[in-house]
Design a protein around this motif. Structure first.
Motif, PDB file in Angstrom:
ATOM      1  N   UNK A 135      48.320  30.154  43.038  1.00 31.60           N
ATOM      2  CA  UNK A 135      47.415  29.262  42.299  1.00 31.60           C
ATOM      3  C   UNK A 135      46.880  29.903  41.031  1.00 31.60           C
ATOM      4  N   UNK A 136      46.720  31.213  41.062  1.00 30.90           N
ATOM      5  CA  UNK A 136      46.190  31.907  39.906  1.00 30.90           C
ATOM      6  C   UNK A 136      45.690  33.291  40.280  1.00 30.90           C
ATOM      7  N   UNK A 137      45.314  34.053  39.252  1.00 33.72           N
ATOM      8  CA  UNK A 137      44.834  35.426  39.420  1.00 33.72           C
ATOM      9  C   UNK A 137      43.412  35.499  38.897  1.00 33.72           C
ATOM     10  N   UNK A 138      42.494  35.944  39.756  1.00 31.78           N
ATOM     11  CA  UNK A 138      41.076  36.057  39.392  1.00 31.78           C
ATOM     12  C   UNK A 138      40.708  37.538  39.394  1.00 31.78           C
ATOM     13  N   UNK A 139      40.166  38.016  38.269  1.00 29.95           N
ATOM     14  CA  UNK A 139      39.933  39.446  38.093  1.00 29.95           C
ATOM     15  C   UNK A 139      38.455  39.772  37.907  1.00 29.95           C
ATOM     16  N   UNK A 140      38.038  40.895  38.464  1.00 32.04           N
ATOM     17  CA  UNK A 140      36.692  41.389  38.180  1.00 32.04           C
ATOM     18  C   UNK A 140      36.623  41.767  36.708  1.00 32.04           C
ATOM     19  N   UNK A 141      35.431  41.712  36.144  1.00 34.98           N
ATOM     20  CA  UNK A 141      35.275  41.980  34.706  1.00 34.98           C
ATOM     21  C   UNK A 141      35.643  43.414  34.334  1.00 34.98           C
ATOM     22  N   UNK A 142      35.672  44.337  35.321  1.00 34.98           N
ATOM     23  CA  UNK A 142      36.019  45.734  35.038  1.00 34.98           C
ATOM     24  C   UNK A 142      37.525  45.961  35.024  1.00 34.98           C
ATOM     25  N   UNK A 143      38.298  44.963  35.387  1.00 33.32           N
ATOM     26  CA  UNK A 143      39.758  45.130  35.427  1.00 33.32           C
ATOM     27  C   UNK A 143      40.320  45.291  34.015  1.00 33.32           C
ATOM     28  N   UNK A 144      41.523  45.842  33.942  1.00 33.39           N
ATOM     29  CA  UNK A 144      42.180  46.102  32.655  1.00 33.39           C
ATOM     30  C   UNK A 144      42.339  44.795  31.868  1.00 33.39           C
ATOM     31  N   UNK A 145      42.321  44.921  30.543  1.00 30.13           N
ATOM     32  CA  UNK A 145      42.455  43.771  29.649  1.00 30.13           C
ATOM     33  C   UNK A 145      43.851  43.164  29.776  1.00 30.13           C
ATOM     34  N   UNK A 146      43.922  41.907  30.140  1.00 32.23           N
ATOM     35  CA  UNK A 146      45.188  41.203  30.307  1.00 32.23           C
ATOM     36  C   UNK A 146      45.996  41.149  29.018  1.00 32.23           C
ATOM     37  N   UNK A 147      45.316  41.243  27.872  1.00 31.92           N
ATOM     38  CA  UNK A 147      45.997  41.102  26.588  1.00 31.92           C
ATOM     39  C   UNK A 147      46.319  42.446  25.942  1.00 31.92           C
ATOM     40  N   UNK A 148      46.162  43.518  26.710  1.00 34.41           N
ATOM     41  CA  UNK A 148      46.671  44.825  26.320  1.00 34.41           C
ATOM     42  C   UNK A 148      48.182  44.686  26.073  1.00 34.41           C
ATOM     43  N   UNK A 161      31.253  38.167  38.867  1.00 31.93           N
ATOM     44  CA  UNK A 161      31.076  38.628  40.247  1.00 31.93           C
ATOM     45  C   UNK A 161      32.225  38.150  41.123  1.00 31.93           C
ATOM     46  N   UNK A 162      33.068  39.086  41.535  1.00 33.49           N
ATOM     47  CA  UNK A 162      34.156  38.746  42.451  1.00 33.49           C
ATOM     48  C   UNK A 162      33.598  38.330  43.815  1.00 33.49           C
ATOM     49  N   UNK A 163      32.457  38.892  44.165  1.00 35.70           N
ATOM     50  CA  UNK A 163      31.821  38.551  45.446  1.00 35.70           C
ATOM     51  C   UNK A 163      31.450  37.066  45.483  1.00 35.70           C
ATOM     52  N   UNK A 164      30.934  36.558  44.382  1.00 42.65           N
ATOM     53  CA  UNK A 164      30.589  35.128  44.332  1.00 42.65           C
ATOM     54  C   UNK A 164      31.824  34.256  44.523  1.00 42.65           C
ATOM     55  N   UNK A 165      32.946  34.675  43.962  1.00 39.04           N
ATOM     56  CA  UNK A 165      34.195  33.917  44.103  1.00 39.04           C
ATOM     57  C   UNK A 165      34.675  33.948  45.547  1.00 39.04           C
ATOM     58  N   UNK A 166      34.581  35.113  46.167  1.00 38.27           N
ATOM     59  CA  UNK A 166      34.971  35.235  47.581  1.00 38.27           C
ATOM     60  C   UNK A 166      34.133  34.307  48.448  1.00 38.27           C
ATOM     61  N   UNK A 167      32.840  34.294  48.188  1.00 33.35           N
ATOM     62  CA  UNK A 167      31.942  33.416  48.949  1.00 33.35           C
ATOM     63  C   UNK A 167      32.314  31.951  48.748  1.00 33.35           C
ATOM     64  N   UNK A 168      32.652  31.593  47.523  1.00 35.41           N
ATOM     65  CA  UNK A 168      33.002  30.200  47.225  1.00 35.41           C
ATOM     66  C   UNK A 168      34.294  29.793  47.928  1.00 35.41           C
ATOM     67  N   UNK A 169      35.269  30.694  47.941  1.00 35.92           N
ATOM     68  CA  UNK A 169      36.540  30.395  48.625  1.00 35.92           C
ATOM     69  C   UNK A 169      36.305  30.232  50.121  1.00 35.92           C
ATOM     70  N   UNK A 170      35.519  31.131  50.691  1.00 36.37           N
ATOM     71  CA  UNK A 170      35.234  31.046  52.132  1.00 36.37           C
ATOM     72  C   UNK A 170      34.439  29.787  52.476  1.00 36.37           C
ATOM     73  N   UNK A 171      33.510  29.435  51.599  1.00 38.32           N
ATOM     74  CA  UNK A 171      32.697  28.236  51.815  1.00 38.32           C
ATOM     75  C   UNK A 171      33.556  26.975  51.816  1.00 38.32           C
TER      76      UNK A 171
END
Length: 261
Positions: A139-152, A173-183
């Protein structure tokens, strides 16, 4: 023809190649090579094309009448070497407008199969994961803000054009996304080395997400705590772990295999 390295356009290209801050500010990046240029044109993302003097004839032949519809500059070979990020330049690159997706758009995708990246740092890994995500039908890739720049530049090359076709986003916040998926009723699996269920003994058919962590430290403790379960890829010999992109590919294709069944 551009013949000087002090040309304003050349300076802009070099900044876009080297500075993530400049890419974020302008919402543009550099795509190098004829395949990437054709993808950018097909997705209506190309801003401007740059072709080396020696590569112009073969590039014009590959692009055909597309060349008449896009802005381009011819660049002297010695100057083109300064704007290329590769050891053996193909002689063609472009400034490209970034594709952008909303996290809600990704989470609402009907395939319900997400890749979550927790502080992934290696450009080659990210590019390979984006490319494999397309092949496995994620479906897609969701990255934490600390992850490497996709446009490198290295990431862009590693995607082999999938950067235009795979939905992605960075989140605070990756944690917020995890919570949303679980919810929403879907499991979120964190990859781990020990004390976890084998990855191919898990049922992914109803929809799920999995987390790949930092290359050196793995999934962070805070993210681990929010996962539904921990999964591992069993190892023979003395290996402790696999490359992050390889691990992601194995799990993605198991998810795809189960869904095909």
């Amino acid at each position: 023809m551009i013949t000087s390295e002090s040309n304003g356009q050349i300076k802009e290209l070099i900044k876009l190649q080297k500075q993530a801050r400049e890419r974020r500010k302008t919402k543009k990046f550099v795509a190098e090579g004829i395949k990437m240029v054709l993808e950018a044109i097909n997705f209506d993302k190309l801003d401007k094309l740059y072709v080396s003097e020696s590569a112009f004839d073969r590039t014009a032949q590959r692009l055909g009448d597309k060349l008449e519809r896009i802005p381009y500059e011819v660049v002297a070979d010695n100057v083109f070497k300064q704007i290329s990020d590769t050891v053996t330049p193909q002689g063609v690159l472009a400034i490209v407008n970034m594709p952008e997706y909303d996290v809600k758009e990704i989470l609402s995708d009907e395939r319900k199969a997400w890749v979550l990246l927790d502080d992934l740092r290696d450009p080659g890994n990210l590019g390979t994961i984006i490319r494999t995500s397309e092949g496995a039908g994620m479906s897609g890739v969701i990255m934490s803000k600390e992850s490497v720049d996709l446009f490198n530049p290295k990431v862009v090359r590693s995607t082999m054009g999938a950067i235009f076709r795979v939905k992605f986003c960075y989140v605070e916040s990756l944690i917020d996304i995890i919570e949303e998926i679980k919810k929403s009723g879907y499991d979120v699996y964190a990859t781990a080395m020990e004390g976890s269920e084998v990855y191919d003994c898990v049922d992914y058919t109803k929809g799920s997400a999995f987390i790949i962590g930092n290359e050196a430290n793995g999934v962070s403790d805070a993210v681990f705590e929010k996962a539904s379960k921990r999964i591992r890829i069993p190892m023979e010999g003395k290996l402790e772990s696999l490359n992050a992109a390889v691990s992601a590919a194995i799990i993605m294709y198991e998810m795809a295999r189960q869904k095909r069944k």
